[in-house]
Scaffold this motif. Structure first.
Motif, short mmCIF file in Angstrom:
data_model
loop_
_atom_site.label_atom_id
_atom_site.label_comp_id
_atom_site.label_asym_id
_atom_site.label_seq_id
_atom_site.Cartn_x
_atom_site.Cartn_y
_atom_site.Cartn_z
N UNK A 159 1.94 -14.41 16.56
CA UNK A 159 1.80 -14.01 15.16
C UNK A 159 1.89 -12.51 15.00
N UNK A 160 2.52 -12.10 13.91
CA UNK A 160 2.50 -10.70 13.57
C UNK A 160 1.38 -10.45 12.56
N UNK A 161 1.10 -9.19 12.31
CA UNK A 161 0.06 -8.87 11.36
C UNK A 161 0.19 -7.44 10.89
N UNK A 162 -0.21 -7.18 9.65
CA UNK A 162 -0.20 -5.82 9.14
C UNK A 162 -1.35 -5.65 8.16
N UNK A 163 -1.66 -4.40 7.87
CA UNK A 163 -2.72 -4.10 6.92
C UNK A 163 -2.15 -4.23 5.52
N UNK A 164 -2.35 -5.39 4.95
CA UNK A 164 -1.86 -5.76 3.62
C UNK A 164 -2.48 -4.88 2.55
N UNK A 165 -3.70 -4.47 2.78
CA UNK A 165 -4.39 -3.54 1.90
C UNK A 165 -5.41 -2.77 2.68
N UNK A 166 -5.60 -1.51 2.32
CA UNK A 166 -6.62 -0.66 2.92
C UNK A 166 -7.48 -0.17 1.75
N UNK A 167 -8.78 -0.39 1.82
CA UNK A 167 -9.64 -0.16 0.66
C UNK A 167 -10.88 0.64 1.02
N UNK A 168 -11.22 1.59 0.16
CA UNK A 168 -12.50 2.28 0.22
C UNK A 168 -13.16 2.10 -1.14
N UNK A 169 -14.32 1.47 -1.14
CA UNK A 169 -15.08 1.23 -2.37
C UNK A 169 -16.22 2.23 -2.43
N UNK A 170 -16.14 3.13 -3.36
CA UNK A 170 -17.05 4.26 -3.49
C UNK A 170 -18.08 3.94 -4.57
N UNK A 171 -19.34 3.78 -4.17
CA UNK A 171 -20.38 3.32 -5.09
C UNK A 171 -21.25 4.48 -5.54
N UNK A 172 -20.59 5.47 -6.19
CA UNK A 172 -21.31 6.61 -6.72
C UNK A 172 -21.68 6.42 -8.17
N UNK A 173 -21.93 7.52 -8.85
CA UNK A 173 -22.30 7.46 -10.27
C UNK A 173 -21.22 6.75 -11.08
N UNK A 174 -19.96 7.02 -10.74
CA UNK A 174 -18.83 6.27 -11.30
C UNK A 174 -18.21 5.48 -10.15
N UNK A 175 -18.51 4.18 -10.03
CA UNK A 175 -17.93 3.39 -8.94
C UNK A 175 -16.41 3.45 -8.98
N UNK A 176 -15.80 3.65 -7.83
CA UNK A 176 -14.37 3.89 -7.78
C UNK A 176 -13.75 3.15 -6.59
N UNK A 177 -12.61 2.53 -6.84
CA UNK A 177 -11.86 1.85 -5.79
C UNK A 177 -10.67 2.71 -5.38
N UNK A 178 -10.56 2.97 -4.08
CA UNK A 178 -9.40 3.63 -3.50
C UNK A 178 -8.64 2.54 -2.73
N UNK A 179 -7.39 2.32 -3.04
CA UNK A 179 -6.64 1.26 -2.39
C UNK A 179 -5.24 1.73 -2.03
N UNK A 180 -4.85 1.48 -0.79
CA UNK A 180 -3.48 1.65 -0.34
C UNK A 180 -2.92 0.25 -0.11
N UNK A 181 -1.93 -0.17 -0.90
CA UNK A 181 -1.42 -1.55 -0.77
C UNK A 181 -0.46 -1.70 0.41
N UNK A 182 -1.01 -1.46 1.59
CA UNK A 182 -0.24 -1.53 2.82
C UNK A 182 -0.95 -0.72 3.89
N UNK A 183 -0.33 -0.54 5.07
CA UNK A 183 -0.94 0.26 6.13
C UNK A 183 -1.27 1.67 5.65
N UNK A 184 -2.49 2.11 5.92
CA UNK A 184 -2.96 3.38 5.34
C UNK A 184 -2.30 4.60 5.96
#
Length: 373
Positions: free
Chosen positions: A338-363
């Motif tokens: 099987x092959x595999x890749x990073x379909x999404x790379x995510x950082x969920x930042x739970x600060x005063x303003x919650x923010x999602x950082x997403x790279x839709x593929x290998x970071x």
């Protein structure tokens, strides 16, 4: 290898069924393609047409728990079926993306079914540091092009952002009220057809109202599949929960650590009888060929790349997810068959303003996008 790096962003409104219909209609072409490639992949693994097998997943017992614990999410699946034109039985079956692999192991024990990848991090909150939850979502390369972000208001008024693939209701996500969840498959842990499917666990967690309530939900719900979730505990800590059908174990390498990491093998939860029975009779070479892969190497690399006694910031978390050692950031490597890749790379930042950082593929090669909750 080149990846599309494309993210479909859908703002959904109305009832669960209406939201599902909007999802299905907007991504009809992508959903059809994904289902076609999915069926081809299952057929190749089984060595036979997969239609009857996939349609039969609805009768495996998972529906009973779903109807009892998450009927609104089943309505969303019905909406996806109506909007996309894919039969409801198949939409439901595709929702079982963590259940279907172990069902297939029982159905065809000699096949090459193997756990998915995924590398995750959680960093505790501090006086000047928001709590961070991060992961790579590692899947076969044929998933590429289906990267999707769903944004919608939940019944309790909390706004959710869910990262997924076209036609599925969830992979992982976060909310405005500070809930966030990563998912790492732990195929070695005991499963149960009477438990709640992993996609429904994620969405039910995100609808629980608060980090403390969500943490409690994960500890007490009956899980259908082995999974590690990194979530906030409601008291400023990021906790790693190894969940099986027979119990939940929290893991942290050292009690004083401020950062926790995980990959795809259990390090705390002892409930592994199902897997031990499945591999009984296999010699070491067979077990390594089918289930060894990179999970230990990735976990070791995660801890080499961080100082777990020091909190991470967003830039540091992104750098870890882009690391090609391990490999944490995957770009189509073959493991077994099987092959595999990073379909999404995510950082969920739970600060005063919650923010999602997403790279839709290998970071290491995909641009990051940011979204406020």
């Amino acid at each position: 290898m080149t990846f599309l790096g494309k993210l479909h962003v859908l703002d959904l409104y109305g009832t669960p069924r209406q939201r599902g219909h909007q999802h299905g209609e907007a991504l009809r072409q992508e959903i059809a393609r994904h289902h076609e490639l999915w069926e081809e992949a299952i057929a190749a693994d089984l060595g036979a047409p997969a239609g009857a097998y996939l349609d039969g997943l609805m009768d495996q017992g998972f529906l009973d728990a779903a109807e009892r614990l998450a009927p609104d999410l089943l309505e969303e699946l019905r909406g996806i079926a109506e909007g996309s034109g894919i039969p409801y039985a198949r939409v439901f079956a595709r929702m079982l993306s963590d259940e279907e692999p172990w069902v297939r192991m029982e159905y065809a024990r000699d096949r090459e079914t193997a756990p998915k990848g995924c590398s995750s991090l959680g960093s505790d909150a501090g006086p000047d540091a928001p709590l961070l939850i991060a992961q790579t979502m590692d899947v076969p390369t044929w998933w590429d092009g289906g990267q999707t972000l769903l944004r919608f208001m939940q019944p309790d008024g909390d706004r959710a952002m869910v990262f997924t693939v076209a036609g599925k209701i969830s992979l992982c996500g976060m909310t405005r009220r500070g809930l966030a969840i990563t998912c790492n498959s732990l195929l070695q842990l005991d499963p149960a057809r009477t438990g709640l499917a992993e996609d429904l666990v994620v969405r039910s967690y995100l609808a629980s109202g608060s980090p403390a309530a969500g943490h409690g939900f994960l500890r007490h719900v009956h899980h259908a599949s082995g999974q590690n979730y990194i979530v906030p505990d409601g008291h400023g800590r990021a906790v790693s929960l190894e969940c099986s059908a027979n119990g939940v174990s929290e893991w942290r390498r050292d009690a004083g650590d401020l950062v926790v990491a995980h990959s795809n093998h259990p390090v705390a939860n002892p409930h592994q009888g199902w897997f031990e029975a499945m591999i009984a009779g296999m010699d070491e070479a067979q077990r390594t060929a089918r289930f060894g892969f990179t999970t230990e190497a990735r976990l070791a690399t995660l801890y080499e790349r961080i100082d777990p006694t020091q909190r991470l910031d967003v830039a540091a978390a992104k750098a870890v997810l882009a690391c090609r050692e391990g490999p944490i950031c995957r770009v189509g490597e073959i493991e077994g068959k099987r092959d595999g890749f990073s379909f999404g790379s995510l950082v969920m930042e739970l600060g005063e303003v919650p923010r999602l950082h997403v790279a839709p593929g290998p970071a290491d090669r995909t641009a990051w996008q940011e979204f406020d909750a």
